[in-house]
Every structure is written in C-alpha cells, then in structure tokens.
Scaffold this motif. Structure first.
Motif, mmCIF file in Angstrom:
data_model
loop_
_atom_site.group_PDB
_atom_site.id
_atom_site.type_symbol
_atom_site.label_atom_id
_atom_site.label_comp_id
_atom_site.label_asym_id
_atom_site.label_seq_id
_atom_site.Cartn_x
_atom_site.Cartn_y
_atom_site.Cartn_z
ATOM 1 N N PHE A 83 38.085 54.960 77.444
ATOM 2 C CA PHE A 83 37.095 53.905 77.631
ATOM 3 C C PHE A 83 36.801 53.696 79.112
ATOM 4 O O PHE A 83 36.264 52.665 79.503
ATOM 5 N N SER A 137 34.251 58.493 80.621
ATOM 6 C CA SER A 137 33.766 58.512 79.241
ATOM 7 C C SER A 137 32.456 57.762 79.103
ATOM 8 O O SER A 137 31.560 58.197 78.372
ATOM 9 N N CYS A 138 32.327 56.642 79.805
ATOM 10 C CA CYS A 138 31.104 55.837 79.691
ATOM 11 C C CYS A 138 29.898 56.621 80.200
ATOM 12 O O CYS A 138 28.833 56.589 79.593
ATOM 13 N N GLY A 175 28.701 57.158 76.828
ATOM 14 C CA GLY A 175 28.350 55.762 76.594
ATOM 15 C C GLY A 175 26.917 55.633 76.115
ATOM 16 O O GLY A 175 26.142 56.596 76.140
ATOM 17 N N LYS A 176 26.562 54.455 75.689
ATOM 18 C CA LYS A 176 25.226 54.223 75.174
ATOM 19 C C LYS A 176 24.250 54.180 76.338
ATOM 20 O O LYS A 176 24.281 53.274 77.165
ATOM 21 N N ALA A 218 24.251 52.438 81.590
ATOM 22 C CA ALA A 218 25.028 52.852 80.415
ATOM 23 C C ALA A 218 26.104 51.816 80.148
ATOM 24 O O ALA A 218 26.535 51.097 81.048
ATOM 25 N N ARG A 219 26.530 51.735 78.896
ATOM 26 C CA ARG A 219 27.567 50.766 78.532
ATOM 27 C C ARG A 219 28.434 51.337 77.422
ATOM 28 O O ARG A 219 28.024 52.233 76.682
ATOM 29 N N ASN A 220 29.666 50.813 77.351
ATOM 30 C CA ASN A 220 30.549 51.170 76.239
ATOM 31 C C ASN A 220 30.936 49.940 75.432
ATOM 32 O O ASN A 220 31.896 49.971 74.663
ATOM 33 N N THR A 221 30.201 48.845 75.617
ATOM 34 C CA THR A 221 30.568 47.573 74.991
ATOM 35 C C THR A 221 30.522 47.620 73.473
ATOM 36 O O THR A 221 31.117 46.767 72.813
ATOM 37 N N ALA A 271 34.310 49.761 73.030
ATOM 38 C CA ALA A 271 35.539 49.560 73.800
ATOM 39 C C ALA A 271 36.242 48.265 73.404
ATOM 40 O O ALA A 271 35.593 47.276 73.065
ATOM 41 N N LYS A 286 35.675 46.893 78.320
ATOM 42 C CA LYS A 286 34.216 46.895 78.191
ATOM 43 C C LYS A 286 33.582 47.000 79.582
ATOM 44 O O LYS A 286 33.974 46.290 80.503
#
Length: 608
Positions: free
Chosen positions: A282, A286-287, A291-292, A310-313, A316, A321
C-alpha cells in the motif's frame, strides 16, 4: 543461502510461509522520522544503554512518562528540553488517540498558566516504552551517509538490484526517505537485528552488554514491533499486526514461537522476518503503479498534460491511505470527499496552482512546489513543507514543519510549535485566516481545538539538533505584520454551520481587519456623497474596473479568478463510468466583468 539451511521444515510448510508477507508500516517513517540528521545521542550505543536503564526504573516500563524521559534525555543524553519534548510529542501525535482524548488534552494545556503546571499536565502523558525506543532508532532514517555524500549512492550490497520502471518513478516522486517505501524496507532489512536487540530483556545480556545468539524475545516485546511491521497471510486477506503472524499460522514454527514460554529465539526470529519482508503493498510504489488513476475535465496541453493524481483510498487499510498529486500546474483543484478523509496527501512539483482539499486529513506533504496556494481541511498529524518556493499554505493541523524553503507564508492554527528545519529563508508565519461551512465539524472529527494555538512560537532546529533555538533569525522567518494581514475567502458553496474563523484573531490582527472595514466604509461614503449622475457613474465604474484589472494582473490573482470558471456541460468526460469532475464542492463563477479581458478562460476546478 539455501532455505533449508534456515528453517528445517517440510516443503509444504515452506510453500505456505512463502505466501506470508510482512512489510514496514508507512506512518512511523512518514510521520515519526524527523527530516533532519539525528543527534549522535540517539545512536544505537546510547539506545542500548537506555533500553537497559528503563527496564529497571519506576515510571519507565512498560510506559514511559514525560518526567522520566526528560530525566533520561536531558540528564543522561544531554539533549535540550525542547528537543526532548519534540521527540516525545511527535511520537504521541501519530500514535492512536481518539479525537475526544485530543480535545480533552488541548483543554488541559490551554488552562496552564505556568511551566510547572505545563509539566504537570505533560507528565499525565505516557508512551509505550519499547515502541518509543524503536521510534528513536528510526530517526536514523535521515542520517547523512558519508559514502552516499561522496559517491552519490550507497556502496553495493547483496540487496542491491536494478529498480523496475515503476520503482524508479516512485523514487522520483517520493524524493525524501519519509515517503520512500523502498527506503523503509531497506532500513528495516539493514537494522532489523538492532531493532530486535532493543527488545531483549537486560537479564539476558552478557556481562559485556552484548546480546547472546541464543537469547529469547517475549511475545509481549514482539507486540511492540507492531509499531513498524504488519502483514497478511495471503494477498487480499486482512492486514494483521506482526505478532499475530509470527505466533500462529504458517510462520509459528519458522519463527520458533514457544506457546509454553510465549517467546521466540532471537536468531530464528530475525531469519524468519528477513525471509518474509517485502515492499509495502500500500506504499507509494504500489499507488503509482496500480492505484486508481484520476483525470479531470479541461485538461490543458503542455505542462498540464503531465499532471497526475492517484489514490489507493479504495483499497488501503487505515494508516496506509494516500492521495498523490504531481505536476498540477496553472489550474485550480478543489475537492471535499470521504475518499480523502483520513488520507496521507502528497502534493509534489506543482506550480502556479490553487489547491483546496477541504476534508479532514491524516497528514499532508507539500514537496518541491512553487507559486501555489494550498488551503487544507484540518490535518490530524502534520503538514510538512519541503523544498518549496513562494508558497502560501493555510491550515489547522497538529503540527507544521518547514524545511529548505524560501518566500513561503504559512497561515496556521496548531497546538504545537511550528518546526523550522535547516535551509529556510524568508518564511512568514501568520494566523489562520479563513473558514468554510463544515470546518468546525471537521476539526472536531480529528480532535483539533482552537486553543492552545502556538502558530507564532516556532522552534528552530538547526544543523546541531542537540540545541534547538528559539531566537528569531531575520533571514529565516518573521511574523506577519498586522498591516499585511487580509482574510482569505474560500470561493465555494458548501453545507455546514461555520460562518467565521474559529477562535477569532489576536487583538492586533482584529484591529487591522476593523481598520480595513472602516476604510471601505469611508470610500463608500465618499462615493455616495459625490452625487454623480448616471453618465459619471458609468465612467467612474469603468475606471475602477480598469484599475482593478491592472491590479489582478500585477498580483497574479487574475489566474485565480479565471481558474474558478466551471467547464461547460459538453466538456464533461466519463472515466470508469463516473463523471470525471465529480465533486461535492460547488464552484462559484466570477463576475463577468472580471473575466472578459486578459488571460485564458476555461480553466476548470479539478476533482479527484
């Protein structure tokens, strides 16, 4: 080394253990490691002595009070009291406290009228002793390496390998080690034995103070290691603290855990952890890789084409996050969303931008940005401004840190002293001077109160971290003069009850606001008493607007107004089945007279 040489176990069990992943947690390194070379008094030599000392003194174990830490730090390590409190407070800030507990603590501090009362209340705070030792050790993350300073990179080691393209991208975007998950992994791999040695009970040490190879580490001590490590049994399974992974399931035998003595053999525990350590799934690498990815309406050509968010919320766990914003230029980005609540935000290499992130946040890093205005919702832990130029940052936060920056203005509301790291020039500190309708609700959700507010009492941490300074350095910072003070208006409609700046202003700044209001009233009265006819009024309005346009262009505020113009409905794009510019912030359109001439029109607020 052959795996069978490490753990004499069945092949099927080895295959099971290979699916177990353990990684360094992000927050201790991101929020806990000060971005300055640590004092030599925090070397392993002294921490070993401290580890032995705290096990044999009242008030030191299993919890360490402020009174005893001050005694150790100031009396034995010869640290300044301000620095001792900085470490204690930093650890306390990012470890778990409920918002209610934080508000209660703030109320107690606000009622202190003397240093003795302050110390009395501070001594009501305590930290986990073993975790605090680990926290002090990871301050070495930002230790200056002589080898690296001479040749640019560390000497090759058995762990050195060529980074993948995504890792190189992560390295470029993270820059400092606090965000670099690969630096976190490398640090843990290199210092794992030292970290575990700090958890060994003194009665197991040899007469010379060395740690025998056959010593044991208790399960209780390994609990403390959860500050730095976590993992899962299989990808996609729930994330667990490291002591659970080691004391049950596939790793129990490999780690040598004894259910009878509730302990692990040190050498076997080290081998087990080294075998299963991996990059944080996370983390920033990786993000950036998976990530999105987020887009927005009206993407511009040139510099704006490089912008990435980009986000991993969406995947994660709490504490991991993150939202990454890089190379946003010449636009306004505005967002309030549950997707950002509790996230660690990184704003990187942005220029000529206006960024409004109006949600309760966990932490914010503003890195290598220039000529931007950043307005933030309440930040639970810290806001760190690093290597920035000509920035304006507005926020209520647990702590503010500024390093290696120039011509930056910080409008802050904070219960802790702003920390000024080396390399700053021309920093201006001013009072928090804005609001938005849901601000007070957001502040309560992260445990931030309006008092105490120490925005004007910075702590200067120079090149010698043992002796922080409180003496003003004219080349370093100044307090905003009242005559230069102006309110900041958040230009968006939102729901909420906050209709003024929480806590108000100090007398000198309130007087400055009232003086400006009186001047406006005098001007309006003068215009009214002039009794202009209709033609004269039109001519007068044209002259005022022309002068206003000139002022907008000279100050750069024209771009700020232009960027608030919402895009036409036809420009809305769809990404992943949702409108790209989805936002719960309603943009306000500038008056037509302010946008008809000069500058580009059509820059739109972006939503992430």
């Amino acid at each position: 080394m052959d795996q069978a040489d490490v753990w004499p176990s069945k092949k099927s069990e080895d295959m099971d253990s290979d699916r177990v992943s353990i990684w360094p947690r992000m927050e201790p390194f991101l929020l806990g490691a000060l971005q300055v070379a640590p004092s030599s008094k925090l070397s392993l030599h002294y921490l070993r002595k401290m580890a032995t000392y705290v096990r044999t003194r009242d008030g030191c174990f299993p919890s360490l009070t402020w009174l005893m830490w001050r005694h150790i730090a100031c009396g034995k390590l010869q640290l300044a009291e301000d620095l001792a409190w900085l470490y204690f407070e930093t650890f306390d800030l990012f470890t778990g406290h409920s918002p209610g507990d934080r508000l209660e603590w703030a109320e107690c501090l606000s009622q202190c009228s003397s240093k003795s009362e302050l110390d009395q209340h501070r001594n009501e705070r305590s930290v986990d002793t073993l975790q605090f030792l680990l926290f002090l050790h990871i301050q070495q993350l930002n230790r200056v390496s002589l080898r690296k300073s001479l040749i640019g990179e560390e000497w090759p080691s058995h762990r050195t390998r060529s980074p993948s393209p995504s890792e190189r991208e992560a390295k470029t975007s993270s820059q400092n080690k606090n965000w670099d998950d690969q630096a976190h992994l490398s640090f843990v791999q290199s210092h794992l034995a030292e970290l575990l040695e700090l958890l060994v009970e003194p009665n197991q040490l040899s007469e010379s103070g060395r740690v025998p190879r056959d010593c044991q580490i208790s399960l209780e001590a390994v609990h403390s290691l959860g500050l730095l490590l976590e993992g899962w049994e299989h990808p996609g399974r729930p994330v667990q603290p490291v002591h659970r992974l080691l004391s049950r399931g596939p790793l129990q035998m490999h780690a040598g855990y004894s259910a009878l003595s509730h302990s692990f053999p040190l050498h076997q525990l080290i081998s087990c952890l080294q075998h299963n350590l991996t990059l944080n799934p996370f983390g920033i690498t990786s993000c950036l890789r998976s990530g999105k990815k987020l887009a927005w309406a009206q993407q511009m050509e040139g510099a704006m084409k490089r912008a990435k968010i980009a986000r991993n919320t969406h995947m994660a766990p709490a504490g991991s996050k993150m939202v990454l914003m890089s190379q946003v230029c010449k636009q306004t980005l505005a967002k309030t969303s549950d997707k950002m609540t509790g996230a660690n935000i990184k704003i990187h290499r942005c220029a000529d931008a206006f960024i409004y992130l109006l949600s309760p946040l966990r932490s914010v890093s503003v890195d290598k940005c220039r000529d931007c205005t950043v307005v933030l919702g309440p930040v639970e832990t810290s806001v760190h401004v690093n290597c920035c130029q000509n920035m304006r940052v507005v926020c209520a936060a647990g702590r503010f840190v500024i390093g290696a920056s120039s011509r930056c203005t910080l409008h802050a509301m904070t219960p802790t002293r702003p920390l000024l790291l080396p390399g700053n020039t021309d920093i201006t500190l001013g009072p928090f001077h804005t609001f938005y309708p849901s601000l007070e609700d957001h502040m309560a959700s992260v445990g931030l109160a309006v008092v105490p507010n120490m925005w004007d009492q910075p702590l200067l941490l120079g090149t010698d971290p043992v002796k922080p300074s409180t003496n003003p350095d004219p080349a370093c910072y100044r307090l905003l003069p009242p005559e230069e003070f102006h309110m900041l208006v958040v230009p968006f409609h939102m729901k909420g009850d906050t209709c003024e700046v929480p806590g108000g202003f100090a007398t000198r700044y309130q007087a400055a606001i009232e003086d400006k209001q009186k001047r406006i009233q005098r001007w309006q009265k003068t215009v009214l008493e002039a009794q202009l006819n209709k033609e004269q009024k039109c001519k007068f309005q044209e002259l005022v607007e022309a002068k206003f346009h000139d002022w907008l262009l000279e100050t750069g505020h024209r771009q700020e107004l232009d960027s608030l113009i919402p895009p036409p409905e036809s420009s809305l794009q769809v990404s992943n089945g949702a409108l790209v510019n989805e936002t719960t912030v309603n943009e306000t359109t500038a008056n037509d007279s302010c946008i008809k001439t000069g500058g580009a029109v059509g820059h739109s607020p972006m939503a992430c």
